[in-house]
Each structure stands twice: as C-alpha cells, then as structure tokens.
Design an enzyme around this catalytic site. Structure first.
Site, PDB file in Angstrom:
ATOM      1  N   THR A  25       0.831  -1.210   0.000  1.00  0.00           N
ATOM      2  CA  THR A  25       0.000   0.000   0.000  1.00  0.00           C
ATOM      3  C   THR A  25       0.859   1.251   0.000  1.00  0.00           C
ATOM      4  OG1 THR A  25      -1.744  -1.148   1.218  1.00  0.00           O
ATOM      5  CG2 THR A  25      -1.768   1.251   1.305  1.00  0.00           C
ATOM      6  N   CYS A  31       1.538   6.071   1.336  1.00  0.00           N
ATOM      7  CA  CYS A  31       2.513   7.105   1.735  1.00  0.00           C
ATOM      8  C   CYS A  31       3.209   7.827   0.577  1.00  0.00           C
ATOM      9  CB  CYS A  31       3.632   6.508   2.597  1.00  0.00           C
ATOM     10  SG  CYS A  31       3.235   5.033   3.494  1.00  0.00           S
ATOM     11  N   LYS A  34       0.892   9.655  -1.956  1.00  0.00           N
ATOM     12  CA  LYS A  34       0.219  10.678  -1.133  1.00  0.00           C
ATOM     13  C   LYS A  34       1.142  11.859  -0.867  1.00  0.00           C
ATOM     14  CE  LYS A  34       0.984  10.887   2.793  1.00  0.00           C
ATOM     15  NZ  LYS A  34       0.496   9.981   3.823  1.00  0.00           N
ATOM     16  N   GLU A 164      -5.506  14.323   5.232  1.00  0.00           N
ATOM     17  CA  GLU A 164      -4.485  14.438   4.183  1.00  0.00           C
ATOM     18  C   GLU A 164      -5.137  14.664   2.821  1.00  0.00           C
ATOM     19  OE1 GLU A 164      -0.795  11.890   6.117  1.00  0.00           O
ATOM     20  OE2 GLU A 164      -2.010  10.889   4.626  1.00  0.00           O
ATOM     21  N   GLY A 241     -11.223   4.414   7.795  1.00  0.00           N
ATOM     22  CA  GLY A 241     -10.483   3.308   8.397  1.00  0.00           C
ATOM     23  C   GLY A 241     -10.202   2.176   7.424  1.00  0.00           C
ATOM     24  N   ASP A 282       0.025  -4.166   8.911  1.00  0.00           N
ATOM     25  CA  ASP A 282      -1.392  -3.819   9.104  1.00  0.00           C
ATOM     26  C   ASP A 282      -2.277  -5.039   9.339  1.00  0.00           C
ATOM     27  OD1 ASP A 282      -0.557  -1.274   8.501  1.00  0.00           O
ATOM     28  OD2 ASP A 282      -2.132  -0.874   7.024  1.00  0.00           O
ATOM     29  N   THR A 290       4.006   2.256   8.081  1.00  0.00           N
ATOM     30  CA  THR A 290       4.999   1.501   7.300  1.00  0.00           C
ATOM     31  C   THR A 290       6.303   1.242   8.062  1.00  0.00           C
ATOM     32  OG1 THR A 290       4.073   2.298   5.254  1.00  0.00           O
ATOM     33  CG2 THR A 290       6.356   1.545   5.159  1.00  0.00           C
ATOM     34  N   HIS A 415      19.123  29.283  15.185  1.00  0.00           N
ATOM     35  CA  HIS A 415      18.370  30.512  14.943  1.00  0.00           C
ATOM     36  C   HIS A 415      18.601  31.019  13.521  1.00  0.00           C
ATOM     37  CE1 HIS A 415      16.108  33.929  16.258  1.00  0.00           C
ATOM     38  NE2 HIS A 415      17.022  34.742  15.788  1.00  0.00           N
TER      39      HIS A 415
HETATM   40  P1  NDP Z   1      -8.146   6.202  10.848  1.00  0.00           P
HETATM   41  O1  NDP Z   1      -8.426   5.043  11.697  1.00  0.00           O
HETATM   42  O2  NDP Z   1      -6.982   7.069  11.130  1.00  0.00           O
HETATM   43  O3  NDP Z   1      -9.422   7.145  10.793  1.00  0.00           O
HETATM   44  C1  NDP Z   1     -10.680   6.658  10.430  1.00  0.00           C
HETATM   45  C2  NDP Z   1     -11.655   7.795  10.565  1.00  0.00           C
HETATM   46  O4  NDP Z   1     -12.913   7.399  10.034  1.00  0.00           O
HETATM   47  C3  NDP Z   1     -11.885   8.186  12.014  1.00  0.00           C
HETATM   48  O5  NDP Z   1     -12.033   9.576  12.065  1.00  0.00           O
HETATM   49  C4  NDP Z   1     -13.189   7.463  12.358  1.00  0.00           C
HETATM   50  O6  NDP Z   1     -13.962   8.128  13.292  1.00  0.00           O
HETATM   51  C5  NDP Z   1     -13.927   7.528  11.023  1.00  0.00           C
HETATM   52  N1  NDP Z   1     -14.862   6.422  10.843  1.00  0.00           N
HETATM   53  C6  NDP Z   1     -14.653   5.107  11.060  1.00  0.00           C
HETATM   54  N2  NDP Z   1     -15.745   4.385  10.762  1.00  0.00           N
HETATM   55  C7  NDP Z   1     -16.674   5.274  10.366  1.00  0.00           C
HETATM   56  C8  NDP Z   1     -18.032   5.147   9.940  1.00  0.00           C
HETATM   57  N3  NDP Z   1     -18.625   3.972   9.871  1.00  0.00           N
HETATM   58  N4  NDP Z   1     -18.699   6.269   9.605  1.00  0.00           N
HETATM   59  C9  NDP Z   1     -18.098   7.470   9.683  1.00  0.00           C
HETATM   60  N5  NDP Z   1     -16.820   7.659  10.065  1.00  0.00           N
HETATM   61  C10 NDP Z   1     -16.123   6.570  10.415  1.00  0.00           C
HETATM   62  O7  NDP Z   1      -8.146   5.589   9.391  1.00  0.00           O
HETATM   63  P2  NDP Z   1      -7.683   6.154   7.970  1.00  0.00           P
HETATM   64  O8  NDP Z   1      -8.599   5.500   7.004  1.00  0.00           O
HETATM   65  O9  NDP Z   1      -7.572   7.643   7.969  1.00  0.00           O
HETATM   66  O10 NDP Z   1      -6.218   5.571   7.838  1.00  0.00           O
HETATM   67  C11 NDP Z   1      -5.951   4.202   8.133  1.00  0.00           C
HETATM   68  C12 NDP Z   1      -4.647   4.051   8.836  1.00  0.00           C
HETATM   69  O11 NDP Z   1      -3.591   4.152   7.902  1.00  0.00           O
HETATM   70  C13 NDP Z   1      -4.306   5.120   9.887  1.00  0.00           C
HETATM   71  O12 NDP Z   1      -4.871   4.879  11.140  1.00  0.00           O
HETATM   72  C14 NDP Z   1      -2.820   5.040   9.928  1.00  0.00           C
HETATM   73  O13 NDP Z   1      -2.467   3.985  10.786  1.00  0.00           O
HETATM   74  C15 NDP Z   1      -2.448   4.716   8.498  1.00  0.00           C
HETATM   75  N6  NDP Z   1      -2.027   5.925   7.777  1.00  0.00           N
HETATM   76  C16 NDP Z   1      -0.888   6.582   8.126  1.00  0.00           C
HETATM   77  C17 NDP Z   1      -0.496   7.731   7.462  1.00  0.00           C
HETATM   78  C18 NDP Z   1       0.749   8.458   7.857  1.00  0.00           C
HETATM   79  O14 NDP Z   1       1.576   7.890   8.548  1.00  0.00           O
HETATM   80  N7  NDP Z   1       0.893   9.741   7.484  1.00  0.00           N
HETATM   81  C19 NDP Z   1      -1.277   8.269   6.352  1.00  0.00           C
HETATM   82  C20 NDP Z   1      -2.455   7.516   6.083  1.00  0.00           C
HETATM   83  C21 NDP Z   1      -2.809   6.395   6.756  1.00  0.00           C
HETATM   84  P3  NDP Z   1     -13.704   7.985  14.879  1.00  0.00           P
HETATM   85  O15 NDP Z   1     -12.497   8.811  15.169  1.00  0.00           O
HETATM   86  O16 NDP Z   1     -14.949   8.559  15.463  1.00  0.00           O
HETATM   87  O17 NDP Z   1     -13.541   6.531  15.146  1.00  0.00           O
END
Ligand code: NDP
Length: 430
Positions: A25, A31, A34, A164, A241, A282, A290, A415
């Site tokens: 991925t 990453c 993106k 992002e 998620g 994952d 990663t 600085h």
């Molecule tokens: P995250 O778990 O970070 O966020 C998921 C978001 O979706 C949360 O805000 C969650 O809400 C919301 N959500 C979950 N289920 C629902 C639903 N049924 N309806 C509405 N909203 C919902 O997942 P991502 O998809 O953003 O990313 C996956 C993972 O990938 C990250 O957790 C991270 O580990 C990794 N990643 C890392 C990056 C980096 O290092 N820069 C960049 C991208 C991904 P709530 O908070 O209320 O649960």
C-alpha cells in the site's frame, strides 16, 4: 519486503508470493504517492507567498493528468527497485496469490509448497460504512488515479487519510468539504492538534464539518447527512479506516486465531497462535505505519534466523500527518500523560513563522511539550506546522532516550528556525 530481504541475507531460503506490485500500500496507493500529491498541493501556498517576497507570478494553472503521469512513472521506478532488491538478496519470487493449507504448507499457482516458517504480511484494505449508495463513493485506493479532478469533493472521516486528502484536494483547487462524525479531528492525537488543524484547514478553504456524517448517497452524488441536510458533490471519498486483509487466505483452516476485528492475533515476537506462522504490519492491526511494519519484519528475521530473539518495540513511535499544515507527534498526548503520570507540566507556543511575517498568511505554528512532573522526562512532543514530520523525527530521538526538560533547555537552538522553540519554551502553561 524487509523481512524477506533480511532473512535471505541471514542465510534463509526465502520465497515471496505477490500477485500485484511490489511495495504494498505504502508505495503504490499510500505514503509515497500521497506525499507527492501533498507536495503538489502545497505549491498553491508557496506560489501565493512568493509574491510577498518580490516575485511576480502569472496566474498559475494546474494539470492533474501530468501530476498523475509523473507520479505513476516514479512508482514504476520504485516497483522495479523493490523487485531488484529482492532478486539480488536471493529471494525467489512467485507472481501468485498464496493460500495457507496448514501450519507448514501453502498452495501457490496450483502447486503445494512446504516451508518451515510462513509469514503473513498482507496489509489492510479501506472500508466503507454500510450506508445506501456507499458503492458510489471512492476510497484512497481510487483517489490516486482519478481521470480528472472533481469540482466539489466530500471527504468523510477525521483520521490520517481524511485530513491528508481533504488538504490535497483543496490545495489542488477542488472545493472541498470534510465531514467527520466526531467533534474533534484526529481522534487519539493530542486534542489541541486536532482542534488547531481543523481551524487551519478551514482558513485554507476546506469546509470542515464536525458531528456530520452521511446517511445516504444517491446517483448524481446527492448526499444526505444524518442531520437531514443534503448537498451535492462530484466526488465522495470515504477515509473511514482500514480492515486487515485476512479473508480467503486459509488462515482459519490452518488454526490461526483472528481477533474480533479480523486481524491476526500475534505475540510480541509477531507469532500467531500457530508456532510456525507469523504476521507483521497492518494485517495484525497493531500500529499501522509503514516503518513500524518494516521494523517488525526486521525483528522477526533476527528472531528466526539471526539467533537473536527480538521483540517488537512500539513505544514512542513518532508519526506525521501530511495535511496542510503538516503535523508531527511523538509520545503521549496531554490526556494520556495525565492518565499515566497524574501530574504533568505542559509547555506550549503558537506563533507565525518568520516566513509568514512578510505576507498575509495567518497560519500559526503550534508546538507542545508534555513533561512528567515527577521525573521531568519529556513524554510527549507535538507540532503543527511546516515540515513537522522532519522536526519531530529529530525530537523523537531525545524522547526515546528519555531526555528531561532540563536537557531540552540545555540544548542551544538553531536561529532562526521554528524548531528552536522546542528548546526555548520556559513558561509552563499548565
Ligand atoms: P483512521 O483510523 O486514522 O481514521 C478513520 C476515521 O474514520 C476516524 O475519524 C473514524 O472516526 C472515522 N470512521 C470510522 N468508521 C466510520 C463510519 N462507519 N462512519 C463514519 N466515520 C467513520 O483511518 P484512515 O482510514 O484515515 O487511515 C488508516 C490508517 O492508515 C491510519 O490509522 C494510519 O495507521 C495509516 N495511515 C498513516 C499515514 C501516515 O503515517 N501519514 C497516512 C495515512 C494512513 P472515529 O475517530 O470517530 O472513530
């Protein structure tokens, strides 16, 4: 990739099964592309700022297809490098999907192979909420190769990918709305980071809607929200998620225990409930980053083939979110630190960067140190601002080594930088 290469280097006979592109991925739909898109989006601000420094810049135009084509070329190059690295390490490559048959055998391309150890590193897959019309929406998988940019986009979610991609779309000129069901972005991060990021994104033009969640999507991308309101978009993206890729791999038949979320349950040495089957990354849903997965792979190779049992270390893992502005963090949020240590000292600062004093940008850099009051160790460092990931990577070494606030203070700043504030904050704010 890392586990195979290191295991082969340590003398193991290794084969890898991968029907798709090498790099997973992160390299293909995560990453790397993106971050390239994020650079592209940040140019909007840079072009605006340039005028304040005396540059005359003609009205800029943006070519999405050119960005995608250039990104694809770079990813192809990386895929090639990854494959060569494996071949050079002596890893046998099978361009097929493997299915586990039992604790020591897999089926691969119609044949059965046996192995002393089996490693599952199949990653995760974006999940969409179960609402009517969810199939009309995309996920990050498709966002990397859209034919054209939409005029109006709705990004759903409040985590890494949502902020992002909302920042990317907005920076590239898309009228962007982010709808998050909670009341503060980036659940789990220090609360002030989420609040401030929402404000900054709003100032840059993203319409950030909190406590807002879609309940239905109709053809033509009319979206109805749970509060009954409706709006029209040209693209809806779920960033809600990811779920571990454990389906149809034969794991249950082989006796591998899965957790309630479908992840492979493993111990500190990445061993599953079956002694000869391990899992990293994952697919184990531990800390889904990663560099964490690669370090788990390295630890496993050392454990199995290096004669050095090496547990995984998930403590003080720094991470960055490449929204606009960037955000970087290591250690504990203020709330978590209070739970763990009781009394904590908080140091924080918010200021306009020197670069922005010359222009109209209202963007503020935010930094925060969380210190355990009893030991005076810095247990959390958080930053919102340009290149926060670059800054926090250095700070993370100090936090990992258990540096105290006095040791931060004894470090001379560079600085003029923004990062010097991490060693010059003297006034406790709480
Ligand atoms: P995250 O778990 O970070 O966020 C998921 C978001 O979706 C949360 O805000 C969650 O809400 C919301 N959500 C979950 N289920 C629902 C639903 N049924 N309806 C509405 N909203 C919902 O997942 P991502 O998809 O953003 O990313 C996956 C993972 O990938 C990250 O957790 C991270 O580990 C990794 N990643 C890392 C990056 C980096 O290092 N820069 C960049 C991208 C991904 P709530 O908070 O209320 O649960």
């Amino acid at each position: 990739m890392r586990a195979s290469r290191v295991a082969a280097t340590l003398g193991a006979r290794v084969a890898i099964a991968e029907p798709g592109r090498f790099g997973g991925t992160c390299v293909n739909v995560g990453c790397i592309p993106k971050k390239l898109f994020s650079y592209a989006a940040h140019f909007r601000d840079e072009l605006k700022d340039a005028a304040d420094f005396g540059w005359s810049v003609a009205e800029p135009t943006f070519d999405w297809r050119k960005l995608v084509a250039n990104k694809d070329r770079e990813i192809d190059r990386l895929n090639g490098i990854y494959e060569r690295v494996l071949v050079n390490a002596g890893v046998t490559i099978f361009r097929d999907r493997a299915v586990v048959l039992d604790s020591h055998s897999v089926s691969l391309g119609g044949k059965t192979f046996s192995a002393k150890h089996i490693l599952v590193a199949t990653g995760s897959w974006p999940q969409k909420p179960d609402i009517p019309g969810a199939d009309l929406a995309i996920t990050s998988n498709e966002a990397f190769s859209l034919d054209k940019l939409p005029k109006r986009a709705l990004v759903v979610g409040g985590g890494y990918i949502a902020v992002e991609f909302a920042s990317i779309f907005n920076g590239l000129g898309v009228k962007t709305t982010l709808a998050y069901r909670g009341s503060q972005l980036l659940h789990g991060f220090d609360a002030e980071l989420g609040t401030r990021l929402g404000e900054e994104m709003g100032r840059k033009g993203v319409s950030v809607l909190l406590k807002k969640n879609p309940s239905k999507i109709e053809k033509g991308l009319k979206v109805t929200f749970e509060d009954g309101s409706t709006d029209q978009f040209d693209l809806v993206m779920f960033a809600t998620g990811r779920i571990p890729n454990t389906a149809n791999l034969g794991l249950e038949t082989a006796g591998v225990k899965l957790a309630a979320d479908g992840a492979i349950a493993v111990d500190n040495y990445s061993k599953s409930s079956v002694d000869s089957i391990h899992a990293i990354g994952d697919v184990t849903n531990r800390l889904n980053l990663t560099p964490v997965a690669t370090s788990e792979g390295m630890a496993l190779a050392k454990t199995l083939f290096g004669g050095k049992p090496t547990p995984v270390d998930h403590d003080n893992v720094p991470t960055a979110v490449f929204a606009n502005p960037n955000l970087g963090t290591v250690g504990l949020s203020e709330a978590r630190a209070r739970e763990r240590f009781g009394k904590v000292d908080i140091y924080k600062t918010a200021f306009r960067s020197l670069k922005h004093t010359m222009g109209a940008s209202e963007e503020k850099i935010f930094m925060k140190l969380v210190v355990d009051a009893a030991s005076q160790r810095v247990v959390g460092a958080h930053m919102l601002g340009p290149d926060a990931g670059e800054v926090i990577q250095g700070i993370a070494i100090a936090v990992k080594l258990g540096a105290t606030k006095a040791q931060f203070d004894a470090t001379i700043g560079i600085h003029p930088t923004a990062a010097e504030e991490f060693v010059t904050m003297r006034e406790k704010s709480a």
